[in-house]
Design a protein around this motif. Sequence first.
Motif, PDB file in Angstrom:
ATOM      1  N   PRO A  11       0.810  -1.233   0.000  1.00 54.16           N
ATOM      2  CA  PRO A  11       0.000   0.000   0.000  1.00 54.16           C
ATOM      3  C   PRO A  11       0.838   1.276   0.000  1.00 54.16           C
ATOM      4  N   GLU A  12       1.995   1.229   0.628  1.00 54.39           N
ATOM      5  CA  GLU A  12       2.868   2.406   0.643  1.00 54.39           C
ATOM      6  C   GLU A  12       3.409   2.690  -0.759  1.00 54.39           C
ATOM      7  N   TRP A  13       3.803   1.656  -1.472  1.00 51.46           N
ATOM      8  CA  TRP A  13       4.286   1.825  -2.848  1.00 51.46           C
ATOM      9  C   TRP A  13       3.179   2.393  -3.726  1.00 51.46           C
ATOM     10  N   VAL A  14       1.959   1.895  -3.535  1.00 54.19           N
ATOM     11  CA  VAL A  14       0.814   2.368  -4.327  1.00 54.19           C
ATOM     12  C   VAL A  14       0.555   3.842  -4.038  1.00 54.19           C
ATOM     13  N   ARG A  15       0.546   4.218  -2.766  1.00 52.39           N
ATOM     14  CA  ARG A  15       0.274   5.605  -2.386  1.00 52.39           C
ATOM     15  C   ARG A  15       1.344   6.543  -2.943  1.00 52.39           C
ATOM     16  N   ILE A  16       2.611   6.151  -2.818  1.00 55.51           N
ATOM     17  CA  ILE A  16       3.689   6.991  -3.335  1.00 55.51           C
ATOM     18  C   ILE A  16       3.589   7.106  -4.854  1.00 55.51           C
ATOM     19  N   GLY A  17       3.283   6.009  -5.518  1.00 54.39           N
ATOM     20  CA  GLY A  17       3.126   6.036  -6.974  1.00 54.39           C
ATOM     21  C   GLY A  17       1.998   6.949  -7.417  1.00 54.39           C
ATOM     22  N   ASN A  47       5.461   1.447 -13.775  1.00 55.23           N
ATOM     23  CA  ASN A  47       5.370   0.471 -12.685  1.00 55.23           C
ATOM     24  C   ASN A  47       5.479   1.132 -11.316  1.00 55.23           C
ATOM     25  N   ILE A  48       6.305   2.164 -11.195  1.00 53.93           N
ATOM     26  CA  ILE A  48       6.387   2.900  -9.930  1.00 53.93           C
ATOM     27  C   ILE A  48       5.051   3.582  -9.646  1.00 53.93           C
ATOM     28  N   LYS A  53       6.517  -1.217  -8.494  1.00 50.75           N
ATOM     29  CA  LYS A  53       7.947  -1.046  -8.215  1.00 50.75           C
ATOM     30  C   LYS A  53       8.096   0.040  -7.162  1.00 50.75           C
ATOM     31  N   ARG A  54       9.179  -0.061  -6.372  1.00 55.13           N
ATOM     32  CA  ARG A  54       9.433   0.896  -5.303  1.00 55.13           C
ATOM     33  C   ARG A  54      10.204   2.099  -5.843  1.00 55.13           C
ATOM     34  N   LEU A  55       9.841   3.275  -5.368  1.00 49.77           N
ATOM     35  CA  LEU A  55      10.594   4.493  -5.670  1.00 49.77           C
ATOM     36  C   LEU A  55      11.787   4.518  -4.723  1.00 49.77           C
ATOM     37  N   THR A  56      12.950   4.181  -5.244  1.00 50.14           N
ATOM     38  CA  THR A  56      14.157   4.117  -4.426  1.00 50.14           C
ATOM     39  C   THR A  56      14.605   5.525  -4.040  1.00 50.14           C
ATOM     40  N   PRO A  57      15.440   5.640  -3.021  1.00 49.44           N
ATOM     41  CA  PRO A  57      15.946   6.970  -2.660  1.00 49.44           C
ATOM     42  C   PRO A  57      16.640   7.675  -3.831  1.00 49.44           C
ATOM     43  N   ARG A  58      17.390   6.930  -4.631  1.00 45.14           N
ATOM     44  CA  ARG A  58      18.073   7.523  -5.788  1.00 45.14           C
ATOM     45  C   ARG A  58      17.054   8.064  -6.792  1.00 45.14           C
ATOM     46  N   LEU A  59      15.988   7.301  -7.044  1.00 49.06           N
ATOM     47  CA  LEU A  59      14.960   7.750  -7.981  1.00 49.06           C
ATOM     48  C   LEU A  59      14.106   8.872  -7.383  1.00 49.06           C
ATOM     49  N   LEU A  60      13.926   8.858  -6.075  1.00 48.52           N
ATOM     50  CA  LEU A  60      13.219   9.957  -5.419  1.00 48.52           C
ATOM     51  C   LEU A  60      13.980  11.260  -5.648  1.00 48.52           C
ATOM     52  N   THR A  61      15.306  11.208  -5.519  1.00 49.66           N
ATOM     53  CA  THR A  61      16.134  12.389  -5.754  1.00 49.66           C
ATOM     54  C   THR A  61      15.961  12.901  -7.180  1.00 49.66           C
ATOM     55  N   ARG A  62      15.956  11.994  -8.137  1.00 47.24           N
ATOM     56  CA  ARG A  62      15.753  12.395  -9.532  1.00 47.24           C
ATOM     57  C   ARG A  62      14.354  12.978  -9.734  1.00 47.24           C
ATOM     58  N   ALA A  63      13.349  12.341  -9.137  1.00 50.23           N
ATOM     59  CA  ALA A  63      11.970  12.797  -9.305  1.00 50.23           C
ATOM     60  C   ALA A  63      11.777  14.210  -8.772  1.00 50.23           C
ATOM     61  N   VAL A  64      12.327  14.491  -7.593  1.00 52.48           N
ATOM     62  CA  VAL A  64      12.125  15.826  -7.026  1.00 52.48           C
ATOM     63  C   VAL A  64      12.847  16.887  -7.846  1.00 52.48           C
ATOM     64  N   GLU A  65      13.988  16.523  -8.442  1.00 54.57           N
ATOM     65  CA  GLU A  65      14.689  17.470  -9.312  1.00 54.57           C
ATOM     66  C   GLU A  65      13.867  17.767 -10.563  1.00 54.57           C
ATOM     67  N   VAL A  66      13.299  16.725 -11.148  1.00 60.59           N
ATOM     68  CA  VAL A  66      12.510  16.883 -12.380  1.00 60.59           C
ATOM     69  C   VAL A  66      11.208  17.624 -12.107  1.00 60.59           C
ATOM     70  N   LEU A  67      10.553  17.306 -10.997  1.00 64.30           N
ATOM     71  CA  LEU A  67       9.230  17.861 -10.705  1.00 64.30           C
ATOM     72  C   LEU A  67       9.280  19.175  -9.938  1.00 64.30           C
ATOM     73  N   GLY A  68      10.426  19.518  -9.384  1.00 63.64           N
ATOM     74  CA  GLY A  68      10.551  20.780  -8.662  1.00 63.64           C
ATOM     75  C   GLY A  68       9.783  20.814  -7.359  1.00 63.64           C
TER      76      GLY A  68
END
Length: 84
Positions: A11-17, A47-48, A53-68
Amino acid sequence: MNQNNPVGLDPEWVRIGETLRTIRESRGLLLGECASAMDISYAYLSNIEAGRKRLTPRLLTRAVEVLGVRPIAIIRPGYFEDAA
């Protein structure tokens, strides 16, 4: 089996996605554009966002940079909606 989660997804992966998708769409980015900017495949980001699929810390960093946005906007339930 949980009726709200019939395929047994975390459920946490779903909510974050779902939050990631909401923010991406609010920024007017197509899934492919966002995936490309994050340097991952369209399928992987899909999939995220679907919670498969889980949003890894590395991908979270990329996502916040892209999304501002700050990481908390993706991680904490309701934060993005409250700030919008």
